[in-house]
Scaffold this motif. Structure first.
Motif, mmCIF file in Angstrom:
data_model
loop_
_atom_site.group_PDB
_atom_site.id
_atom_site.type_symbol
_atom_site.label_atom_id
_atom_site.label_comp_id
_atom_site.label_asym_id
_atom_site.label_seq_id
_atom_site.Cartn_x
_atom_site.Cartn_y
_atom_site.Cartn_z
ATOM 1 N N PHE A 121 -3.621 -8.124 1.573
ATOM 2 C CA PHE A 121 -4.338 -7.522 2.697
ATOM 3 C C PHE A 121 -3.883 -6.077 2.895
ATOM 4 O O PHE A 121 -2.686 -5.794 2.944
ATOM 5 C CB PHE A 121 -4.104 -8.337 3.969
ATOM 6 N N LEU A 122 -4.863 -5.169 3.036
ATOM 7 C CA LEU A 122 -4.577 -3.747 3.215
ATOM 8 C C LEU A 122 -4.951 -3.242 4.601
ATOM 9 O O LEU A 122 -4.563 -2.126 4.968
ATOM 10 C CB LEU A 122 -5.313 -2.921 2.160
ATOM 11 N N SER A 123 -5.708 -4.024 5.354
ATOM 12 C CA SER A 123 -6.104 -3.645 6.719
ATOM 13 C C SER A 123 -5.302 -4.447 7.737
ATOM 14 O O SER A 123 -5.001 -5.628 7.522
ATOM 15 C CB SER A 123 -7.598 -3.915 6.953
ATOM 16 N N ASN A 124 -4.955 -3.813 8.858
ATOM 17 C CA ASN A 124 -4.311 -4.544 9.938
ATOM 18 C C ASN A 124 -5.294 -5.525 10.555
ATOM 19 O O ASN A 124 -6.474 -5.199 10.744
ATOM 20 C CB ASN A 124 -3.818 -3.570 11.013
ATOM 21 N N ASP A 127 -7.697 -4.454 13.279
ATOM 22 C CA ASP A 127 -8.701 -3.432 12.976
ATOM 23 C C ASP A 127 -10.062 -4.011 12.627
ATOM 24 O O ASP A 127 -11.019 -3.252 12.418
ATOM 25 C CB ASP A 127 -8.219 -2.548 11.823
ATOM 26 N N TYR A 128 -10.165 -5.335 12.521
ATOM 27 C CA TYR A 128 -11.461 -5.933 12.216
ATOM 28 C C TYR A 128 -11.518 -7.354 12.784
ATOM 29 O O TYR A 128 -10.486 -8.009 12.965
ATOM 30 C CB TYR A 128 -11.720 -5.944 10.701
ATOM 31 N N ASP A 129 -12.731 -7.800 13.064
ATOM 32 C CA ASP A 129 -12.969 -9.171 13.514
ATOM 33 C C ASP A 129 -13.595 -9.963 12.380
ATOM 34 O O ASP A 129 -14.406 -9.443 11.596
ATOM 35 C CB ASP A 129 -13.914 -9.199 14.722
ATOM 36 N N GLY A 130 -13.244 -11.246 12.301
ATOM 37 C CA GLY A 130 -13.718 -12.070 11.205
ATOM 38 C C GLY A 130 -12.936 -11.769 9.948
ATOM 39 O O GLY A 130 -11.780 -11.338 9.993
ATOM 40 N N GLY A 131 -13.570 -12.005 8.796
ATOM 41 C CA GLY A 131 -12.942 -11.669 7.523
ATOM 42 C C GLY A 131 -11.852 -12.608 7.076
ATOM 43 O O GLY A 131 -11.105 -12.290 6.136
ATOM 44 N N GLU A 132 -11.747 -13.794 7.682
ATOM 45 C CA GLU A 132 -10.715 -14.737 7.253
ATOM 46 C C GLU A 132 -11.015 -15.243 5.839
ATOM 47 O O GLU A 132 -12.164 -15.523 5.484
ATOM 48 C CB GLU A 132 -10.643 -15.937 8.196
ATOM 49 N N LEU A 133 -9.983 -15.331 5.024
ATOM 50 C CA LEU A 133 -10.076 -15.998 3.733
ATOM 51 C C LEU A 133 -9.885 -17.485 3.983
ATOM 52 O O LEU A 133 -8.823 -17.906 4.442
ATOM 53 C CB LEU A 133 -9.003 -15.463 2.787
ATOM 54 N N VAL A 144 -6.974 -17.813 6.418
ATOM 55 C CA VAL A 144 -5.865 -16.895 6.183
ATOM 56 C C VAL A 144 -6.298 -15.481 6.566
ATOM 57 O O VAL A 144 -7.295 -14.969 6.055
ATOM 58 C CB VAL A 144 -5.429 -16.914 4.708
ATOM 59 N N LYS A 145 -5.541 -14.871 7.456
ATOM 60 C CA LYS A 145 -5.755 -13.478 7.859
ATOM 61 C C LYS A 145 -4.383 -12.886 8.145
ATOM 62 O O LYS A 145 -3.796 -13.117 9.204
ATOM 63 C CB LYS A 145 -6.666 -13.401 9.091
ATOM 64 N N LEU A 146 -3.851 -12.138 7.192
ATOM 65 C CA LEU A 146 -2.451 -11.741 7.215
ATOM 66 C C LEU A 146 -2.274 -10.284 7.622
ATOM 67 O O LEU A 146 -3.210 -9.481 7.537
ATOM 68 C CB LEU A 146 -1.842 -11.954 5.829
#
Length: 228
Positions: A121-124, A127-133, A144-146
């Motif tokens: 992961f390169l984004s905090n 800084d974004y909503d959603g996007g969970e792996l 997973v959202k690290l």
């Protein structure tokens, strides 16, 4: 087996990566998708051999080479050159898919068996909503959202997806590892044994049980590892 590897990239390395990514020319992520995954893939990706990819790739590979936990968990024989993706706007999701069993490196033509998949992961996360792996295994789904700089390793055979990003942008590096130990359960056993040995040495030093277990670990690795 899902394994989180914290702080693969330092804050300084993250800053260097983000500076390059800010001005990069992104392409449709389907350029590296297989037949099935192309139907559900909707993201942006850096071309594999573009200048930005080459610059950031070396930062990631250098960090992996220094990371003892990554080595213990993956026992890497070959690493596919790290790729980079972006989820934002209409390019915001990647539906359920399983990664190709074999990937071919664009630069060399070398083929790599994808025993393990990795997302760095390169984004905090703020800084974004959603996007969970979301990774599925025999125990159900794991979202997973690290933190930026952290990485997750999981079996390449896993069904997984990236949930839609509804605010901001999600930047990540992703790649695959061909392990010296092909079988998932054998890698799990070796990893758990290695972690137990580390704990034993921290509490008891190089005691006879610690030395004996270390010998067992290396003898199992000697039996199972393929380094050719």
């Amino acid at each position: 087996m899902l394994i989180q590897i914290p702080e693969v990239l330092s804050p300084e390395a993250l800053d260097r990566c983000r500076a390059v990514l800010t001005g990069a020319d992104w392409a449709d992520g389907r350029i590296t998708a297989g037949t099935q995954s192309a139907r559900v893939k909707q993201n942006l990706q850096l071309p594999e051999l573009c200048e930005a990819s080459l610059a950031i790739r070396q930062i990631v590979l250098d960090a992996l080479n220094r990371n003892a936990l990554f080595f213990s968990a993956a026992l890497p024989k070959r690493i596919f050159p790290p790729l980079f993706n972006r989820y934002e706007g209409v390019y915001n999701a990647f539906g359920n898919h399983i990664d190709n069993a074999v990937r071919t490196c664009a630069a060399t033509g070398a083929r790599i068996r994808t025993d393990l998949s990795a997302t760095l992961f390169l984004s905090n996360p703020d800084d974004y909503d959603g996007g969970e792996l979301v990774i599925e295994d025999t125990y159900g789904e794991h979202a997973v959202k690290l933190p930026a700089g952290d990485m997750v390793l999981y079996p390449g055979s896993s069904l997984h997806r990236v949930e839609p990003v509804t605010r901001g942008a999600r930047l990540a590096s992703f790649f695959w590892i061909e392990s010296m130990v092909r079988e998932t359960e054998r890698r799990r056993l070796l990893f758990e044994m290695d972690m137990a040995i580390l704990q034993l040495r921290e509490t008891q030093g190089d005691s006879p049980p610690a030395i004996s277990l270390t010998g067992c670990y290396h003898n199992l690795l000697r039996m199972w590892a393929d380094v050719q």
